[in-house]
Design a protein around this motif. Structure first.
Motif, PDB file in Angstrom:
ATOM      1  N   GLU A   1       0.812  -1.228   0.000  1.00  0.00           N
ATOM      2  CA  GLU A   1       0.000   0.000   0.000  1.00  0.00           C
ATOM      3  C   GLU A   1       0.843   1.276   0.000  1.00  0.00           C
ATOM      4  OE1 GLU A   1      -2.717  -0.385   3.300  1.00  0.00           O
ATOM      5  OE2 GLU A   1      -3.301  -2.388   2.632  1.00  0.00           O
ATOM      6  N   GLY A   2       2.153   1.148   0.016  1.00  0.00           N
ATOM      7  CA  GLY A   2       3.016   2.341   0.035  1.00  0.00           C
ATOM      8  C   GLY A   2       2.878   3.135   1.317  1.00  0.00           C
ATOM      9  N   ASP A   3       2.673   2.413   2.442  1.00  0.00           N
ATOM     10  CA  ASP A   3       2.511   3.084   3.739  1.00  0.00           C
ATOM     11  C   ASP A   3       3.908   3.365   4.323  1.00  0.00           C
ATOM     12  OD1 ASP A   3       1.504   4.071   6.049  1.00  0.00           O
ATOM     13  OD2 ASP A   3       0.515   2.223   6.708  1.00  0.00           O
ATOM     14  N   PHE A   4       4.514   4.426   3.811  1.00  0.00           N
ATOM     15  CA  PHE A   4       5.925   4.711   4.107  1.00  0.00           C
ATOM     16  C   PHE A   4       6.086   6.013   4.881  1.00  0.00           C
ATOM     17  CE2 PHE A   4       7.025   2.780  -0.343  1.00  0.00           C
ATOM     18  CZ  PHE A   4       6.755   1.504   0.139  1.00  0.00           C
ATOM     19  N   GLU A   5       7.167   6.092   5.638  1.00  0.00           N
ATOM     20  CA  GLU A   5       7.539   7.372   6.269  1.00  0.00           C
ATOM     21  C   GLU A   5       9.063   7.484   6.293  1.00  0.00           C
ATOM     22  OE1 GLU A   5       6.126   7.977  10.287  1.00  0.00           O
ATOM     23  OE2 GLU A   5       7.016   9.991  10.367  1.00  0.00           O
ATOM     24  N   LEU A   6       9.535   8.641   5.841  1.00  0.00           N
ATOM     25  CA  LEU A   6      10.973   8.887   5.890  1.00  0.00           C
ATOM     26  C   LEU A   6      11.368   9.045   7.360  1.00  0.00           C
ATOM     27  CD1 LEU A   6      13.155   9.243   3.714  1.00  0.00           C
ATOM     28  CD2 LEU A   6      12.806  11.721   3.892  1.00  0.00           C
ATOM     29  N   LEU A   7      12.371   8.272   7.806  1.00  0.00           N
ATOM     30  CA  LEU A   7      12.746   8.306   9.226  1.00  0.00           C
ATOM     31  C   LEU A   7      14.114   8.944   9.401  1.00  0.00           C
ATOM     32  CD1 LEU A   7      11.705   4.659  10.289  1.00  0.00           C
ATOM     33  CD2 LEU A   7      10.395   6.773  10.612  1.00  0.00           C
ATOM     34  N   SER A   8      14.190   9.906  10.315  1.00  0.00           N
ATOM     35  CA  SER A   8      15.493  10.498  10.628  1.00  0.00           C
ATOM     36  C   SER A   8      15.984   9.882  11.936  1.00  0.00           C
ATOM     37  CB  SER A   8      15.353  12.009  10.811  1.00  0.00           C
ATOM     38  OG  SER A   8      14.699  12.259  12.039  1.00  0.00           O
ATOM     39  N   ALA A   9      17.232  10.166  12.280  1.00  0.00           N
ATOM     40  CA  ALA A   9      17.797   9.614  13.524  1.00  0.00           C
ATOM     41  C   ALA A   9      16.932   9.992  14.732  1.00  0.00           C
ATOM     42  CB  ALA A   9      19.222  10.125  13.694  1.00  0.00           C
ATOM     43  N   ARG A  10      16.306  11.181  14.683  1.00  0.00           N
ATOM     44  CA  ARG A  10      15.508  11.639  15.826  1.00  0.00           C
ATOM     45  C   ARG A  10      14.152  10.931  15.916  1.00  0.00           C
ATOM     46  NH1 ARG A  10      19.745  13.156  16.447  1.00  0.00           N
ATOM     47  NH2 ARG A  10      19.599  11.314  17.723  1.00  0.00           N
ATOM     48  N   HIS A  11      13.662  10.400  14.795  1.00  0.00           N
ATOM     49  CA  HIS A  11      12.392   9.659  14.833  1.00  0.00           C
ATOM     50  C   HIS A  11      12.480   8.427  15.733  1.00  0.00           C
ATOM     51  CE1 HIS A  11      11.048  11.704  11.045  1.00  0.00           C
ATOM     52  NE2 HIS A  11       9.887  11.549  11.642  1.00  0.00           N
ATOM     53  N   VAL A  12      13.702   7.944  15.900  1.00  0.00           N
ATOM     54  CA  VAL A  12      13.842   6.695  16.654  1.00  0.00           C
ATOM     55  C   VAL A  12      14.452   6.924  18.047  1.00  0.00           C
ATOM     56  CG1 VAL A  12      13.851   5.150  14.661  1.00  0.00           C
ATOM     57  CG2 VAL A  12      15.999   6.219  15.366  1.00  0.00           C
ATOM     58  N   SER A  13      14.336   8.164  18.531  1.00  0.00           N
ATOM     59  CA  SER A  13      14.788   8.444  19.899  1.00  0.00           C
ATOM     60  C   SER A  13      13.868   7.733  20.885  1.00  0.00           C
ATOM     61  CB  SER A  13      14.704   9.950  20.193  1.00  0.00           C
ATOM     62  OG  SER A  13      15.564  10.646  19.321  1.00  0.00           O
ATOM     63  N   ASN A  14      14.424   7.291  21.984  1.00  0.00           N
ATOM     64  CA  ASN A  14      13.640   6.697  23.088  1.00  0.00           C
ATOM     65  C   ASN A  14      12.806   5.480  22.705  1.00  0.00           C
ATOM     66  OD1 ASN A  14      14.554   8.755  24.817  1.00  0.00           O
ATOM     67  ND2 ASN A  14      12.960  10.125  24.045  1.00  0.00           N
ATOM     68  N   ILE A  15      13.276   4.694  21.768  1.00  0.00           N
ATOM     69  CA  ILE A  15      12.524   3.461  21.468  1.00  0.00           C
ATOM     70  C   ILE A  15      13.344   2.204  21.777  1.00  0.00           C
ATOM     71  CG2 ILE A  15      11.098   4.556  19.679  1.00  0.00           C
ATOM     72  CD1 ILE A  15      12.751   2.887  17.598  1.00  0.00           C
ATOM     73  N   ILE A  16      14.625   2.373  22.102  1.00  0.00           N
ATOM     74  CA  ILE A  16      15.468   1.185  22.305  1.00  0.00           C
ATOM     75  C   ILE A  16      14.928   0.314  23.441  1.00  0.00           C
ATOM     76  CG2 ILE A  16      17.147   2.293  23.889  1.00  0.00           C
ATOM     77  CD1 ILE A  16      19.331   0.669  22.326  1.00  0.00           C
ATOM     78  N   ASN A  17      14.250   0.940  24.385  1.00  0.00           N
ATOM     79  CA  ASN A  17      13.751   0.220  25.559  1.00  0.00           C
ATOM     80  C   ASN A  17      12.303  -0.253  25.417  1.00  0.00           C
ATOM     81  OD1 ASN A  17      13.041   2.925  25.438  1.00  0.00           O
ATOM     82  ND2 ASN A  17      12.626   3.054  27.625  1.00  0.00           N
ATOM     83  N   LYS A  18      11.698   0.001  24.256  1.00  0.00           N
ATOM     84  CA  LYS A  18      10.258  -0.293  24.113  1.00  0.00           C
ATOM     85  C   LYS A  18      10.022  -1.654  23.448  1.00  0.00           C
ATOM     86  CE  LYS A  18       8.320   3.955  25.023  1.00  0.00           C
ATOM     87  NZ  LYS A  18       9.493   4.654  25.502  1.00  0.00           N
ATOM     88  N   GLY A  19       9.055  -2.415  23.978  1.00  0.00           N
ATOM     89  CA  GLY A  19       8.651  -3.673  23.355  1.00  0.00           C
ATOM     90  C   GLY A  19       7.838  -3.399  22.100  1.00  0.00           C
ATOM     91  N   GLY A  20       7.409  -4.434  21.416  1.00  0.00           N
ATOM     92  CA  GLY A  20       6.610  -4.273  20.197  1.00  0.00           C
ATOM     93  C   GLY A  20       7.422  -3.686  19.065  1.00  0.00           C
ATOM     94  N   THR A  21       6.736  -3.051  18.120  1.00  0.00           N
ATOM     95  CA  THR A  21       7.435  -2.406  17.004  1.00  0.00           C
ATOM     96  C   THR A  21       6.711  -1.125  16.599  1.00  0.00           C
ATOM     97  OG1 THR A  21       7.730  -2.547  14.590  1.00  0.00           O
ATOM     98  CG2 THR A  21       6.413  -4.278  15.585  1.00  0.00           C
ATOM     99  N   ILE A  22       7.440  -0.031  16.546  1.00  0.00           N
ATOM    100  CA  ILE A  22       6.809   1.253  16.184  1.00  0.00           C
ATOM    101  C   ILE A  22       6.291   1.214  14.748  1.00  0.00           C
ATOM    102  CG2 ILE A  22       8.081   2.744  17.811  1.00  0.00           C
ATOM    103  CD1 ILE A  22       9.738   3.623  15.204  1.00  0.00           C
ATOM    104  N   LEU A  23       6.852   0.321  13.933  1.00  0.00           N
ATOM    105  CA  LEU A  23       6.402   0.229  12.535  1.00  0.00           C
ATOM    106  C   LEU A  23       5.184  -0.680  12.402  1.00  0.00           C
ATOM    107  CD1 LEU A  23       9.827   0.029  10.619  1.00  0.00           C
ATOM    108  CD2 LEU A  23       8.265   1.982  10.786  1.00  0.00           C
ATOM    109  N   LYS A  24       4.728  -1.263  13.492  1.00  0.00           N
ATOM    110  CA  LYS A  24       3.627  -2.244  13.494  1.00  0.00           C
ATOM    111  C   LYS A  24       4.043  -3.466  12.674  1.00  0.00           C
ATOM    112  CE  LYS A  24       0.916   1.015  15.199  1.00  0.00           C
ATOM    113  NZ  LYS A  24       0.656   1.070  16.629  1.00  0.00           N
ATOM    114  N   SER A  25       3.390  -4.565  12.992  1.00  0.00           N
ATOM    115  CA  SER A  25       3.648  -5.771  12.210  1.00  0.00           C
ATOM    116  C   SER A  25       2.325  -6.257  11.648  1.00  0.00           C
ATOM    117  CB  SER A  25       4.285  -6.846  13.087  1.00  0.00           C
ATOM    118  OG  SER A  25       4.741  -7.888  12.277  1.00  0.00           O
ATOM    119  N   ALA A  26       2.379  -7.086  10.640  1.00  0.00           N
ATOM    120  CA  ALA A  26       1.128  -7.598  10.059  1.00  0.00           C
ATOM    121  C   ALA A  26       1.429  -8.908   9.371  1.00  0.00           C
ATOM    122  CB  ALA A  26       0.576  -6.596   9.053  1.00  0.00           C
TER     123      ALA A  26
END
Ligand code: ATP
Length: 341
Positions: free
Chosen positions: A63-88
């Motif tokens: 579906e082209g469900d894309f987002e350009l990610l910068s280094a700051r988009h992934v701040s504070n996620i190293i400790n989080k479970g799951g996936t910010i990109l969702k899975s399917a």
């Protein structure tokens, strides 16, 4: 699936440098996937290439469900479970039409390579895609089951093990207070890694895994021995895919009929095994593999999975990673038997 060519290191035309890499998470989610996404994004930033996050796995690719990610988009996620990109789980991607749409989405977005984080289904889909479009793909093993060949650990496995051991420890407290026999079902349809290792780690009396059919007789015998030795409570860890052929509830009923003196309970740990903050081990593993995957693509590798074996980052053909088995250690089986005496 039969592959006519070995895909390890298919070299891309040198006049086409990769400028944009996409990353997705697919199949069952696993703790540490976010740490892997973060490492991929930051490695791309480090090597001055763009990184695109694909939401909802292969369905988002279609579906082209894309987002350009910068280094700051992934701040504070190293400790989080799951996936910010969702899975399917995408049935459409299993069709040629779906994969053609996915390829078109990638081309339209100017994406030159793809990193897929998931299990063997995810890698199978990736291989199909390479075969059909010669599109560069590198896999990162992300699944709590640890059932992928070519890496000592998959991302999420260590966290899941610790979650299971913590849960069993709590159940043991109540089991010993009430002289109960507990059957605890853990995840693992085809692989007994979680059951075997958590069973040893939590001191289970018996461990039932898909790879080895111990049989009902052996279980009954073992429980008889435990009783004779004066054990008043017992923990039996059962992998979902155990081959005795009974569900954990049927198993408990059967034992109840044969051992009426035991107060039997069943606990199915279920989806809690997938959740939670990733362990340090999984964060480090995910960080190493995220960086390795980007570097592998920049080295023009495709059709491979990056893993860590004997503490070294390694590459293995996706084909092998899917088809070959991570064998259960006979030594661990022996340790389980000896330490449960
Ligand atoms: P887990 O081990 O946690 O279940 P997985 O990656 O094995 O993870 P699957 O659901 O088996 O999870 O696969 C993920 C997705 O990969 C599927 O939803 C589908 O889109 C794609 N996929 C799997 N097998 C194929 C296939 N044979 N052809 C094309 N795509 C596939």
């Amino acid at each position: 699936m039969h592959l006519k060519v070995t895909l390890h290191y298919i070299f891309l035309p040198m006049n086409e440098p990769i400028k944009k890499i996409a990353v997705l998470t697919s199949g069952g989610d696993a703790p540490g996937m976010n740490a892997a996404i973060r490492a991929v994004v930051r490695a791309c930033t480090y090597y001055r290439i763009e990184c695109v996050g694909v939401y909802r796995g292969y369905q988002g690719l279609i579906e082209g469900d894309f987002e350009l990610l910068s280094a700051r988009h992934v701040s504070n996620i190293i400790n989080k479970g799951g996936t910010i990109l969702k899975s399917a789980r995408s049935n459409e991607f299993r069709t040629v039409e779906g994969r053609v749409k996915a390829h078109n989405s990638l081309k339209e977005a100017g994406i030159g390579a793809l990193i897929v984080i998931g299990g063997d289904g995810t890698f199978t889909g990736g291989l199909r895609f390479i075969e059909e479009f010669n599109f560069p793909i590198v896999g990162i093993p992300g699944t709590i089951d640890n059932d992928i060949y070519g890496t000592d650990n998959t991302i999420g496995y260590d966290t899941a093990l610790n979650t299971v051991v913590e849960a069993i420890d709590k159940i043991r407290d109540t089991a010993s207070s009430h002289n109960r026999l507990f059957f605890i079902e853990v995840m693992g349809r085809d692989a007994g890694f979680i059951a075997l290792n958590s069973g040893i780690g939590a001191g289970a009396e018996e461990i039932l895994i898909p790879e080895k059919d111990l049989g009902l007789d052996r279980l009954v015998e073992s429980l008889k021995n435990s009783k004779e030795k004066g054990k008043t409570s017992s923990i039996i860890v059962v992998s979902e895919g155990d081959k005795i052929g009974k569900s954990v509830f049927e198993l408990a009923d059967y034992i109840n009929e044969n051992f009426p003196f035991y107060d039997i309970r069943v606990s199915v740990l279920g989806h809690m095994q997938r959740g939670g903050s990733p362990s340090c081990f999984d964060r480090v593993l995910a960080s190493r593999l995220g960086v390795a995957a980007v570097e592998a693509l920049l080295d023009r590798s495709t059709g491979i999975m990056v893993g860590v074996t004997n503490n070294q980052v390694t590459k293995v053909d996706l084909d092998k990673a899917i088809k070959m088995n991570n064998d259960i250690s006979l030594e661990l089986l022996k340790v389980a038997e000896i330490t449960s005496i």
